[in-house]
Design a protein around this motif. Structure first.
Motif, mmCIF file in Angstrom:
data_model
loop_
_atom_site.group_PDB
_atom_site.id
_atom_site.type_symbol
_atom_site.label_atom_id
_atom_site.label_comp_id
_atom_site.label_asym_id
_atom_site.label_seq_id
_atom_site.Cartn_x
_atom_site.Cartn_y
_atom_site.Cartn_z
ATOM 1 N N PRO A 1 0.822 -1.206 0.000
ATOM 2 C CA PRO A 1 0.000 0.000 0.000
ATOM 3 C C PRO A 1 0.859 1.261 0.000
ATOM 4 C CG PRO A 1 -0.247 -1.200 2.070
ATOM 5 C CD PRO A 1 0.641 -2.005 1.196
ATOM 6 N N ASP A 2 0.366 2.317 -0.643
ATOM 7 C CA ASP A 2 1.130 3.563 -0.742
ATOM 8 C C ASP A 2 1.231 4.304 0.581
ATOM 9 O OD1 ASP A 2 1.725 3.289 -3.429
ATOM 10 O OD2 ASP A 2 -0.134 4.262 -4.051
ATOM 11 N N GLY A 3 0.090 4.488 1.249
ATOM 12 C CA GLY A 3 0.116 5.346 2.419
ATOM 13 C C GLY A 3 0.152 4.625 3.749
ATOM 14 N N ASP A 4 -0.766 3.724 3.986
ATOM 15 C CA ASP A 4 -0.943 3.108 5.291
ATOM 16 C C ASP A 4 -0.169 1.791 5.366
ATOM 17 O OD1 ASP A 4 -1.888 2.730 7.850
ATOM 18 O OD2 ASP A 4 -3.770 1.840 7.192
ATOM 19 N N LEU A 5 1.143 1.876 5.568
ATOM 20 C CA LEU A 5 1.971 0.675 5.640
ATOM 21 C C LEU A 5 1.803 -0.006 6.988
ATOM 22 C CD1 LEU A 5 5.311 1.908 4.070
ATOM 23 C CD2 LEU A 5 3.657 0.357 3.064
ATOM 24 N N LYS B 1 -11.421 0.010 7.299
ATOM 25 C CA LYS B 1 -11.570 0.263 5.869
ATOM 26 C C LYS B 1 -13.019 0.182 5.423
ATOM 27 C CE LYS B 1 -7.029 -1.032 4.232
ATOM 28 N NZ LYS B 1 -6.257 -1.862 3.333
#
Length: 82
Positions: A42-46, A68
């Motif tokens: 995932p880009d933001g929420d690692l 989510k």
């Protein structure tokens, strides 16, 4: 899409942890060639590496899925309405 080795290096975790996170849905796994998988980070929420003795992976995955799928609703109190 990253191989397991690349995903492990990117997240600074072991390859076994990458496989476990994918199993529980913390990161996305896409199967190819019958025996191998590519991993989508995932880009933001690692996800963060944590001690699973105190914070079970199943619980973390369930909480992540719930946040989510829950719609963001506001109440009057949040807007200052009494």
């Amino acid at each position: 899409m990253l191989t397991r080795q690349e995903a492990a290096a990117h997240l600074n975790i072991s390859e076994q942890t990458v496989a476990r996170w994918a199993k529980y849905g913390l990161i996305a796994r896409h199967a190819y060639n019958g025996h191998y998988s590519l991993y989508e980070i995932p880009d933001g929420d690692l996800p963060q590496k944590q001690c699973s003795r105190w914070n079970q992976l199943e619980d973390r995955a369930a909480a992540r899925r719930q946040t989510k799928t829950e719609p963001k609703t506001s109440t009057g109190e949040e807007r200052g309405v009494v």
